[in-house]
Design an enzyme around this catalytic site. Structure first.
Site, mmCIF file in Angstrom:
data_model
loop_
_atom_site.group_PDB
_atom_site.id
_atom_site.type_symbol
_atom_site.label_atom_id
_atom_site.label_comp_id
_atom_site.label_asym_id
_atom_site.label_seq_id
_atom_site.Cartn_x
_atom_site.Cartn_y
_atom_site.Cartn_z
ATOM 1 N N ASP A 118 0.499 4.442 2.316
ATOM 2 C CA ASP A 118 -0.425 5.553 3.296
ATOM 3 C C ASP A 118 -1.520 6.291 2.764
ATOM 4 O O ASP A 118 -0.815 7.606 2.665
ATOM 5 C CB ASP A 118 0.852 5.648 4.583
ATOM 6 C CG ASP A 118 1.467 4.878 5.318
ATOM 7 O OD1 ASP A 118 1.194 3.260 5.410
ATOM 8 O OD2 ASP A 118 2.948 5.291 5.741
ATOM 9 N N HIS A 159 4.789 -0.050 -0.207
ATOM 10 C CA HIS A 159 5.598 -0.988 1.716
ATOM 11 C C HIS A 159 4.655 -1.604 1.801
ATOM 12 O O HIS A 159 3.714 -1.725 1.505
ATOM 13 C CB HIS A 159 5.852 0.435 2.258
ATOM 14 C CG HIS A 159 4.839 0.977 3.067
ATOM 15 N ND1 HIS A 159 4.391 2.259 2.726
ATOM 16 C CD2 HIS A 159 4.365 1.028 4.360
ATOM 17 C CE1 HIS A 159 3.197 2.769 3.032
ATOM 18 N NE2 HIS A 159 3.223 2.327 4.643
ATOM 19 N N HIS A 177 1.253 -1.404 0.302
ATOM 20 C CA HIS A 177 0.238 0.433 -0.262
ATOM 21 C C HIS A 177 0.938 1.414 -0.080
ATOM 22 O O HIS A 177 1.828 1.177 0.266
ATOM 23 C CB HIS A 177 -0.757 0.267 1.327
ATOM 24 C CG HIS A 177 0.145 0.463 2.533
ATOM 25 N ND1 HIS A 177 0.514 -0.946 3.056
ATOM 26 C CD2 HIS A 177 -0.010 1.504 2.993
ATOM 27 C CE1 HIS A 177 0.774 -0.556 3.644
ATOM 28 N NE2 HIS A 177 1.167 0.859 4.338
ATOM 29 N N ARG A 214 4.956 6.349 14.277
ATOM 30 C CA ARG A 214 4.683 6.747 12.706
ATOM 31 C C ARG A 214 4.256 8.700 12.591
ATOM 32 O O ARG A 214 3.438 8.711 13.755
ATOM 33 C CB ARG A 214 4.038 5.954 12.067
ATOM 34 C CG ARG A 214 3.973 6.497 10.275
ATOM 35 C CD ARG A 214 3.089 5.886 9.385
ATOM 36 N NE ARG A 214 1.536 5.794 9.291
ATOM 37 C CZ ARG A 214 1.075 5.334 9.035
ATOM 38 N NH1 ARG A 214 0.972 4.546 8.203
ATOM 39 N NH2 ARG A 214 -0.430 6.391 8.663
#
Ligand code: OGA
Ligand code: MN
Length: 301
Positions: free
Chosen positions: A124, A277, A122, A292
């Site tokens: 993000d 990723h 995907h 994150r």
């Protein structure tokens, strides 16, 4: 063509330069940054060098960020643009709504963070009208084995398509939806709470170009993923399914990939406009915890 970066503070303008190296990896993407301490002020020239390296290499690995606090992590990220708050706010670091805890750790039987982040390829927040510019993931606790993160260069994925396929997909749009595989994830893990109506309203399906132009470099890249892309718009369902299957398989081939094996205190900053990723997976009995921060990007075109 260059994006407007947040105004520099006077501290950033006058801070002393730091001595650091940017060493590209041998491979299709990625570079490591050695000797830059993000817990100290990063002056305007050093910041410019980092910004350019990020555009050139798509994934930057800042080594040895042992002293970086969540506040400093947030502040450095915020120099690239506004920050995004993840819909799963139960996994935000207390007191830091912009920090998402990515972790498989359970405390008193309850997850402390999102443990299955990235189990499908995907980009993000591609399901938002303004998808993410990039994410900065900082390692706080790493397993003794496993836990790697894979990145795939979507400019190379585009460049290597046949001329015919390029022509077919260039004008197409596809739907991206956060909830596309949510039930599937919910069935296999403790990390996917039922969403409230307000949360569901935050993640309505959006249309994105199948091929996007990077707003800062002008390079084209594929922008579909097995996690969030549900269908190509304006074509029959069976064609959409076949085309997506072909693009998913093409986009993540080993020759486009960099495999990140985490070292203690790494901070990895990837470009969600040019890479996909994937979390390669961590054995259940080993603890892994990362923080994150996600930067908002432009509307894709
Ligand atoms: C993320 C993500 C992958 C990983 O944090 O956005 O996809 O390896 N993480 O933790
Ligand atoms: Mn991710």
């Amino acid at each position: 063509m260059s994006a407007t970066l947040a105004p520099q503070t006077s501290a950033a303008a006058t801070a002393p330069a730091q001595t650091f190296d940017i060493r590209p990896f041998v491979g299709p993407l990625g570079a490591e940054v050695i000797g830059l301490d993000l817990s100290r002020p990063v002056n305007t020239d050093d910041f410019r060098r980092i910004h350019q390296a990020h555009l050139d290499h798509h994934v930057l690995v800042f080594r040895d960020q042992a002293s970086l606090t969540p506040d400093q992590h947030v502040a450095f990220s915020g120099r690239f643009g506004p920050l995004q708050i993840h819909v799963l706010n139960t996994f935000a670091l207390p007191g830091h709504p912009e920090v998402l805890i990515v972790s498989n750790i359970l405390e008193n039987g309850k997850p402390i963070g999102l443990g299955d982040a990235g189990v499908f390829w995907h980009s993000d927040l591609s399901y938002k009208e303004k998808p993410s510019l990039g994410s900065l993931l900082h390692a706080h606790e790493l397993p003794s084995e496993g836990g790697d993160t894979l990145f795939a260069n979507q400019h190379l994925a585009w460049d290597t398509l046949s001329a015919e396929l390029k022509k077919t997909i260039a004008p197409l749009k596809a739907e991206h939806h956060y909830l596309a595989r949510y039930a599937e994830l919910q069935a296999r893990s403790p990390w996917r709470p039922n969403l409230s109506p307000e949360q569901v309203a935050q993640v309505k399906p959006v249309a994105q170009p199948v091929v996007r132009t990077h707003p800062e470099t002008g390079r084209k890249g594929l922008f579909v993923s097995e996690h969030f892309t549900t269908r190509i718009l304006g074509v029959p369902e069976d064609e959409s399914r076949a085309l997506l299957a072909e693009l998913f398989a093409h986009s993540v081939q080993p020759q486009f990939q960099y495999r990140h094996q985490w070292q203690p205190h790494d901070l990895v900053f990837w470009d969600n406009r040019s890479v996909l990723h994937l979390a390669a997976g961590t054995p259940d009995h080993l603890r892994r915890k990362l923080y994150r921060v996600t930067i908002e990007g432009d509307v894709a075109y």
